[in-house]
Design a protein around this motif. Structure first.
Motif, PDB file in Angstrom:
ATOM      1  N   ARG A 156      -0.487  -1.226  -8.612  1.00 16.00           N
ATOM      2  CA  ARG A 156      -0.339  -1.770  -7.258  1.00 16.00           C
ATOM      3  C   ARG A 156      -1.149  -1.022  -6.206  1.00 16.00           C
ATOM      4  O   ARG A 156      -1.186  -1.435  -5.052  1.00 16.00           O
ATOM      5  N   LEU A 157      -1.764   0.068  -6.568  1.00 15.61           N
ATOM      6  CA  LEU A 157      -2.419   0.914  -5.570  1.00 15.61           C
ATOM      7  C   LEU A 157      -3.589   0.202  -4.904  1.00 15.61           C
ATOM      8  O   LEU A 157      -3.907   0.492  -3.738  1.00 15.61           O
ATOM      9  N   HIS A 158      -4.237  -0.717  -5.590  1.00 15.33           N
ATOM     10  CA  HIS A 158      -5.362  -1.414  -4.975  1.00 15.33           C
ATOM     11  C   HIS A 158      -4.928  -2.219  -3.759  1.00 15.33           C
ATOM     12  O   HIS A 158      -5.670  -2.320  -2.774  1.00 15.33           O
ATOM     13  N   SER A 159      -3.708  -2.771  -3.785  1.00 13.91           N
ATOM     14  CA  SER A 159      -3.214  -3.514  -2.624  1.00 13.91           C
ATOM     15  C   SER A 159      -2.958  -2.583  -1.450  1.00 13.91           C
ATOM     16  O   SER A 159      -3.239  -2.927  -0.296  1.00 13.91           O
ATOM     17  N   VAL A 160      -2.431  -1.390  -1.717  1.00 17.52           N
ATOM     18  CA  VAL A 160      -2.175  -0.421  -0.652  1.00 17.52           C
ATOM     19  C   VAL A 160      -3.494   0.018  -0.013  1.00 17.52           C
ATOM     20  O   VAL A 160      -3.612   0.088   1.220  1.00 17.52           O
ATOM     21  N   VAL A 161      -4.486   0.308  -0.829  1.00 17.90           N
ATOM     22  CA  VAL A 161      -5.787   0.728  -0.300  1.00 17.90           C
ATOM     23  C   VAL A 161      -6.424  -0.398   0.503  1.00 17.90           C
ATOM     24  O   VAL A 161      -7.030  -0.166   1.565  1.00 17.90           O
ATOM     25  N   ALA A 162      -6.283  -1.633   0.024  1.00 15.90           N
ATOM     26  CA  ALA A 162      -6.851  -2.772   0.748  1.00 15.90           C
ATOM     27  C   ALA A 162      -6.179  -2.947   2.105  1.00 15.90           C
ATOM     28  O   ALA A 162      -6.840  -3.271   3.096  1.00 15.90           O
ATOM     29  N   THR A 222       2.470  -3.440  10.067  1.00 16.12           N
ATOM     30  CA  THR A 222       3.897  -3.786  10.099  1.00 16.12           C
ATOM     31  C   THR A 222       4.139  -5.285   9.966  1.00 16.12           C
ATOM     32  O   THR A 222       5.277  -5.730  10.133  1.00 16.12           O
ATOM     33  N   CYS A 223       3.099  -6.055   9.690  1.00 14.23           N
ATOM     34  CA  CYS A 223       3.260  -7.486   9.471  1.00 14.23           C
ATOM     35  C   CYS A 223       4.074  -7.712   8.195  1.00 14.23           C
ATOM     36  O   CYS A 223       3.880  -7.035   7.178  1.00 14.23           O
ATOM     37  N   LEU A 224       4.980  -8.672   8.233  1.00 14.21           N
ATOM     38  CA  LEU A 224       5.885  -8.894   7.100  1.00 14.21           C
ATOM     39  C   LEU A 224       5.113  -9.271   5.841  1.00 14.21           C
ATOM     40  O   LEU A 224       5.392  -8.746   4.755  1.00 14.21           O
ATOM     41  N   GLN A 225       4.148 -10.186   5.963  1.00 15.93           N
ATOM     42  CA  GLN A 225       3.383 -10.588   4.787  1.00 15.93           C
ATOM     43  C   GLN A 225       2.570  -9.421   4.230  1.00 15.93           C
ATOM     44  O   GLN A 225       2.419  -9.283   3.009  1.00 15.93           O
ATOM     45  N   ALA A 226       2.034  -8.578   5.107  1.00 11.44           N
ATOM     46  CA  ALA A 226       1.301  -7.412   4.630  1.00 11.44           C
ATOM     47  C   ALA A 226       2.228  -6.431   3.921  1.00 11.44           C
ATOM     48  O   ALA A 226       1.868  -5.851   2.890  1.00 11.44           O
ATOM     49  N   LEU A 227       3.418  -6.245   4.444  1.00 11.44           N
ATOM     50  CA  LEU A 227       4.379  -5.343   3.814  1.00 11.44           C
ATOM     51  C   LEU A 227       4.814  -5.851   2.442  1.00 11.44           C
ATOM     52  O   LEU A 227       5.142  -5.054   1.557  1.00 11.44           O
ATOM     53  N   ILE A 228       4.816  -7.157   2.257  1.00  8.91           N
ATOM     54  CA  ILE A 228       5.208  -7.717   0.962  1.00  8.91           C
ATOM     55  C   ILE A 228       4.045  -7.665  -0.030  1.00  8.91           C
ATOM     56  O   ILE A 228       4.150  -7.065  -1.107  1.00  8.91           O
ATOM     57  N   HIS A 229       2.930  -8.301   0.334  1.00  5.68           N
ATOM     58  CA  HIS A 229       1.806  -8.394  -0.598  1.00  5.68           C
ATOM     59  C   HIS A 229       1.032  -7.086  -0.722  1.00  5.68           C
ATOM     60  O   HIS A 229       0.283  -6.910  -1.689  1.00  5.68           O
ATOM     61  N   GLY A 230       1.196  -6.177   0.231  1.00  8.70           N
ATOM     62  CA  GLY A 230       0.541  -4.889   0.122  1.00  8.70           C
ATOM     63  C   GLY A 230       1.184  -3.950  -0.864  1.00  8.70           C
ATOM     64  O   GLY A 230       0.667  -2.847  -1.085  1.00  8.70           O
ATOM     65  N   ARG A 231       2.278  -4.359  -1.476  1.00 11.27           N
ATOM     66  CA  ARG A 231       2.969  -3.535  -2.476  1.00 11.27           C
ATOM     67  C   ARG A 231       3.065  -4.259  -3.813  1.00 11.27           C
ATOM     68  O   ARG A 231       3.899  -3.888  -4.650  1.00 11.27           O
TER      69      ARG A 231
END
Length: 234
Positions: free
Chosen positions: A102-108, A138-147
Motif C-alpha cells: 500500500r505504500l505507493h498510494s501513500v507516496v502518491a 484530509t479529503c475523505l476520498q484521499a484518506l480512503i484510497h490513499g491507504r
C-alpha cells in the motif's frame, strides 16, 4: 569609560543565527505520514482489488517480467503496469507485506499534496497553497484510497501533474490566447477534467470560471482566488 563598539566582546551584542523553518516538502511529508501510515500495514488486504494488485505484482516478480502482468497464471490487462512497477519497488525494499503493497498510494498522496501546494503558492499565495494541500490530505476520498493497494492514487497523481501546467499558465493573462479560443475555455482542459471523475480537483475549473470568468487581477488572485483554489482541492 565606554567600550568601543567595534572591539566589544561578542557576548555584548550577540548575533545568534535565526532558525530556518522546515521546508514545505518535509512538513507535508510529516503530515502525510501522520495521517496515512498508522495502521496501514496492520490491516489485511481487503475486498477483491487489493489482493489482485498485490498478487499480480508478486507473480510479475516471480516471472521476472516488467511488461505483462499475471494473476493466478493468467494475463491481467485490467490496469496499466505503472502501479505494479511502483509496488515492485516497495516489495524489494520492504518485503512482501501489507505496508509495502500500500505504500505507493501513500507516496502518491504526498506527491499530489506537493503539486497542489506549489501550484496554489504560485497562482495565489503561500497561505492558499498550504490550505489547499492540507485540504487534499484530509479529503475523505484521499484518506480512503490513499491507504489501499489499488491504482487510484497513481492515477490522481498523473492527472494532477498533467493539470498543473494548465493551472499555472491560465491566470493573469499568461495563457490568455489559448483560453480565449472558446467562450468557456479550452476544450482540452474540459476533456481532461471529464476524464477524471473521481478526482477532488474536478470542481476546480468551474469554480475558477464562476468566480472570475476571465483573467485574474493581482489583488483578486491573491485573496479570493486563493480561497477558491483551497476549496476546490479539498
Amino acid at each position: 569609560m565606554t567600550a568601543d563598539p567595534q572591539t566589544a566582546s561578542p557576548s555584548a551584542s550577540p548575533c545568534l543565527p535565526q532558525k530556518r523553518p522546515l521546508p514545505a516538502w518535509l512538513l507535508l511529508l510529516l503530515l502525510t505520514a501522520l495521517l496515512y501510515l498508522p495502521g496501514t500495514g496492520d490491516i489485511p488486504l481487503m475486498d477483491r482489488d487489493e489482493p489482485r494488485f498485490a498478487h499480480a505484482t508478486m507473480e510479475m516478480m516471480q516471472r521476472d517480467t516488467w511488461l505483462i502482468p499475471y494473476f493466478n497464471g493468467e494475463y491481467r490487462f485490467d490496469k496499466p503496469p505503472l502501479t505494479y512497477w511502483w509496488m515492485r519497488l516497495h516489495y524489494l525494499l520492504l518485503g512482501f507485506n501489507e505496508l509495502a503493497a500500500r505504500l505507493h498510494s501513500v507516496v502518491a498522496v504526498w506527491l499530489v499534496a506537493m503539486v497542489v501546494f506549489r501550484t496554489g503558492k504560485r497562482l495565489f499565495s503561500l497561505t492558499a497553497g498550504w490550505w489547499a494541500s492540507v485540504g487534499w490530505l484530509t479529503c475523505l476520498q484521499a484518506l480512503i484510497h490513499g491507504r489501499l493497494c489499488v491504482a487510484d492514487m497513481p492515477m490522481v497523481l498523473c492527472v494532477t501533474l498533467a493539470m498543473a501546467p494548465w493551472w499555472s499558465s491560465s491566470p493573469g493573462g499568461r495563457c490568455q490566447a489559448a483560453a480565449s479560443r472558446q467562450p468557456g475555455g479550452s476544450s482540452g482542459s474540459r476533456s481532461a477534467l471529464a476524464s477524471w471523475p473521481r478526482a477532488p480537483l474536478l470542481c476546480s475549473y468551474p469554480c475558477w470560471r464562476c468566480c472570475y470568468g476571465g483573467s485574474l487581477s493581482g489583488a483578486n488572485r491573491h485573496h479570493g482566488g486563493g480561497w477558491a483554489w483551497a476549496g476546490a482541492c479539498s
